[in-house]
Design a protein around this motif. Structure first.
Motif, PDB file in Angstrom:
ATOM      1  N   ARG A 197       0.860  -1.182   0.000  1.00  0.00           N
ATOM      2  CA  ARG A 197       0.000   0.000   0.000  1.00  0.00           C
ATOM      3  C   ARG A 197       0.896   1.232   0.000  1.00  0.00           C
ATOM      4  N   PHE A 198       0.674   2.140  -0.942  1.00  0.00           N
ATOM      5  CA  PHE A 198       1.554   3.293  -1.068  1.00  0.00           C
ATOM      6  C   PHE A 198       0.783   4.496  -1.595  1.00  0.00           C
ATOM      7  N   SER A 199       1.360   5.664  -1.366  1.00  0.00           N
ATOM      8  CA  SER A 199       0.888   6.893  -1.997  1.00  0.00           C
ATOM      9  C   SER A 199       1.937   7.295  -3.025  1.00  0.00           C
ATOM     10  N   TYR A 200       1.584   8.246  -3.888  1.00  0.00           N
ATOM     11  CA  TYR A 200       2.516   8.601  -4.951  1.00  0.00           C
ATOM     12  C   TYR A 200       2.553  10.104  -5.178  1.00  0.00           C
ATOM     13  N   PHE A 201       3.614  10.529  -5.872  1.00  0.00           N
ATOM     14  CA  PHE A 201       3.743  11.923  -6.300  1.00  0.00           C
ATOM     15  C   PHE A 201       4.188  11.901  -7.752  1.00  0.00           C
ATOM     16  N   ASN A 202       3.451  12.603  -8.617  1.00  0.00           N
ATOM     17  CA  ASN A 202       3.776  12.665 -10.041  1.00  0.00           C
ATOM     18  C   ASN A 202       4.798  13.774 -10.258  1.00  0.00           C
ATOM     19  N   ILE A 203       6.078  13.411 -10.445  1.00  0.00           N
ATOM     20  CA  ILE A 203       7.131  14.422 -10.560  1.00  0.00           C
ATOM     21  C   ILE A 203       7.059  15.193 -11.883  1.00  0.00           C
ATOM     22  N   LEU A 204       6.296  14.687 -12.855  1.00  0.00           N
ATOM     23  CA  LEU A 204       6.129  15.422 -14.109  1.00  0.00           C
ATOM     24  C   LEU A 204       5.270  16.674 -13.930  1.00  0.00           C
ATOM     25  N   ALA A 205       4.493  16.700 -12.834  1.00  0.00           N
ATOM     26  CA  ALA A 205       3.599  17.832 -12.593  1.00  0.00           C
ATOM     27  C   ALA A 205       4.263  18.936 -11.777  1.00  0.00           C
ATOM     28  N   ASP A 206       5.502  18.722 -11.340  1.00  0.00           N
ATOM     29  CA  ASP A 206       6.174  19.720 -10.505  1.00  0.00           C
ATOM     30  C   ASP A 206       7.679  19.652 -10.764  1.00  0.00           C
ATOM     31  N   GLU A 207       8.171  20.522 -11.636  1.00  0.00           N
ATOM     32  CA  GLU A 207       9.586  20.496 -12.030  1.00  0.00           C
ATOM     33  C   GLU A 207      10.497  20.824 -10.857  1.00  0.00           C
ATOM     34  N   GLU A 208      10.026  21.666  -9.954  1.00  0.00           N
ATOM     35  CA  GLU A 208      10.845  22.030  -8.802  1.00  0.00           C
ATOM     36  C   GLU A 208      11.105  20.808  -7.929  1.00  0.00           C
ATOM     37  N   VAL A 209      10.059  20.036  -7.661  1.00  0.00           N
ATOM     38  CA  VAL A 209      10.222  18.809  -6.880  1.00  0.00           C
ATOM     39  C   VAL A 209      11.062  17.800  -7.657  1.00  0.00           C
ATOM     40  N   ARG A 210      10.811  17.696  -8.943  1.00  0.00           N
ATOM     41  CA  ARG A 210      11.536  16.730  -9.778  1.00  0.00           C
ATOM     42  C   ARG A 210      13.045  16.932  -9.694  1.00  0.00           C
ATOM     43  N   GLN A 211      13.476  18.175  -9.839  1.00  0.00           N
ATOM     44  CA  GLN A 211      14.902  18.465  -9.804  1.00  0.00           C
ATOM     45  C   GLN A 211      15.439  18.486  -8.372  1.00  0.00           C
ATOM     46  N   GLY A 212      14.642  19.040  -7.472  1.00  0.00           N
ATOM     47  CA  GLY A 212      15.093  19.160  -6.084  1.00  0.00           C
ATOM     48  C   GLY A 212      15.270  17.823  -5.397  1.00  0.00           C
ATOM     49  N   LEU A 213      14.411  16.859  -5.718  1.00  0.00           N
ATOM     50  CA  LEU A 213      14.483  15.564  -5.048  1.00  0.00           C
ATOM     51  C   LEU A 213      15.744  14.793  -5.439  1.00  0.00           C
ATOM     52  N   LYS A 214      16.237  15.042  -6.642  1.00  0.00           N
ATOM     53  CA  LYS A 214      17.484  14.377  -7.059  1.00  0.00           C
ATOM     54  C   LYS A 214      18.622  14.748  -6.105  1.00  0.00           C
ATOM     55  N   THR A 215      18.708  16.038  -5.775  1.00  0.00           N
ATOM     56  CA  THR A 215      19.744  16.500  -4.853  1.00  0.00           C
ATOM     57  C   THR A 215      19.429  16.073  -3.426  1.00  0.00           C
ATOM     58  N   PHE A 216      18.168  16.226  -3.035  1.00  0.00           N
ATOM     59  CA  PHE A 216      17.736  15.899  -1.670  1.00  0.00           C
ATOM     60  C   PHE A 216      18.047  14.447  -1.327  1.00  0.00           C
ATOM     61  N   SER A 217      17.778  13.537  -2.281  1.00  0.00           N
ATOM     62  CA  SER A 217      17.952  12.105  -2.040  1.00  0.00           C
ATOM     63  C   SER A 217      19.306  11.585  -2.506  1.00  0.00           C
ATOM     64  N   ASN A 218      20.057  12.449  -3.220  1.00  0.00           N
ATOM     65  CA  ASN A 218      21.317  12.027  -3.831  1.00  0.00           C
ATOM     66  C   ASN A 218      21.087  10.809  -4.712  1.00  0.00           C
ATOM     67  N   TRP A 219      19.994  10.868  -5.474  1.00  0.00           N
ATOM     68  CA  TRP A 219      19.610   9.769  -6.369  1.00  0.00           C
ATOM     69  C   TRP A 219      19.141  10.413  -7.680  1.00  0.00           C
ATOM     70  N   PRO A 220      19.836  10.193  -8.794  1.00  0.00           N
ATOM     71  CA  PRO A 220      19.618  11.011  -9.999  1.00  0.00           C
ATOM     72  C   PRO A 220      18.442  10.620 -10.882  1.00  0.00           C
ATOM     73  N   THR A 221      17.794   9.484 -10.613  1.00  0.00           N
ATOM     74  CA  THR A 221      16.744   9.016 -11.516  1.00  0.00           C
ATOM     75  C   THR A 221      15.443   8.740 -10.780  1.00  0.00           C
TER      76      THR A 221
END
Length: 326
Positions: free
Chosen positions: A166-190
């Motif tokens: 059971r999970f929730s989700y976030f569509n990173i295509l709908a928020d470019e700021e989150v899409r790019q920011g999460l790569k740095t935040f998580s140190n995970w590029p994809t």
């Protein structure tokens, strides 16, 4: 007041326009998300308490124009509006925080639209911390579970579904700021990226390996049954009162009376506000076979409601029973 539904852009705009300077609380939800159903129940209760506030449900994927307007990329999300201007938002299923915001914003002075529009934007790092922790298991993906927008996201959905996660989700295509920011935040590029209890587990390859080795089930938070949760709550304190509101601010006459009685004793007790958790509110009625509130427990055993507590006080038995719980 009933919770309204914005089933189209025109319906939604009419609701917001007619609200004038009153607070409008908009819940962006999806029918497949259990947390949304719980928060819809919370909205119903809040609507009964705050008659001057307009509460609106918008099915996020059914009316995408509205979702995009308010940068909604995950459910549940709550948007707060006054004078047709967004003044605040809340991401995730946080009933206490929603209740607090409604109480605060409903009574706050109406700000001019220029002031509201110029409100400082939430720090990205703070927002990301909230997002990754907004559900016990959170998937950041391209698209939605019903319509993945890349092969890796589709494979992740298939894997999680096969594992009955059971999970929730976030569509990173709908928020470019989150899409790019999460790569740095998580140190995970994809993407996709899977989080459990706010901690990154990894992308598709890592989750595949964990599923094959059996480590995934161990890494994911266990789904606590409602019965187990209720048992934990009623044993939280030696004496526990389930009520509407809290001891400082009872939200109904019966709760206020029983608080007065308990405060006249020398016994320490815990309280739980059932208005902030609809699942507990409904579940405890069946669990205890007691249809009303407040409900008083001593050492995990139900004593009763206000009438029983009154009778025990009048007979002189109440303090002795409560003391046995200390």
């Amino acid at each position: 007041m009933a919770v309204l539904e914005g089933k189209s852009v025109s319906e939604f705009e009419e609701i917001v326009s007619n609200a004038g300077s009153s607070l409008v609380v908009v819940h962006f939800w999806a029918d497949w998300a259990q947390q949304c159903a719980q928060m819809n129940d919370v909205m119903v209760e809040l609507a009964k308490e705050h008659l001057q506030v307009k509460f609106v449900k918008v099915e996020a994927e059914a009316v995408p124009d509205i979702s995009e307007r308010y940068e909604v990329a995950a459910v549940p999300t709550f948007i707060f509006i006054k004078n047709k201007q967004k003044i605040d938002r809340l991401d995730g299923a946080h009933a206490p925080e929603l209740t607090k915001k409604v109480q605060t914003l409903a009574s706050a002075a109406v700000l001019p639209s220029t002031t509201a529009a110029a409100a400082p934007k939430e720090d990205l790092n703070t927002r990301l911390k909230k997002l990754v922790s907004s559900a016990p298991v959170m998937l950041f993906m391209k698209g939605t579970p019903e319509a993945p927008r890349c092969g890796f996201s589709r494979k992740m959905i298939d894997l999680l579904s096969g594992q009955k996660v059971r999970f929730s989700y976030f569509n990173i295509l709908a928020d470019e700021e989150v899409r790019q920011g999460l790569k740095t935040f998580s140190n995970w590029p994809t993407f996709p990226q899977l989080y459990a209890n706010g901690e990154l587990l990894g992308g598709l390859d890592i989750i595949k390996e964990m599923a094959e080795s059996g480590d995934l089930a161990t890494a994911l938070p266990k789904t606590e049954t409602l019965e187990d949760r209720l048992k934990t709550l009623i044993n939280k304190g030696q004496v526990t009162l389930f009520m509407k509101g809290n001891r400082q601010e009872p939200r109904c006459g019966f709760s206020k009376q029983i608080i007065g009685i308990l405060n006249d004793t020398s016994v320490q007790y815990e309280t739980f506000d059932i208005l902030q958790d609809e699942e507990v509110r409904q579940g405890l009625k069946k669990f205890s076979n007691w249809p009303t509130y407040p409900q008083l427990y001593v050492k995990g055993e139900l004593i009763g409601g206000l009438d029983i507590v009154k009778e025990l006080k009048e007979s002189g038995e109440l303090e002795s029973i409560l003391q046995n719980g200390q």
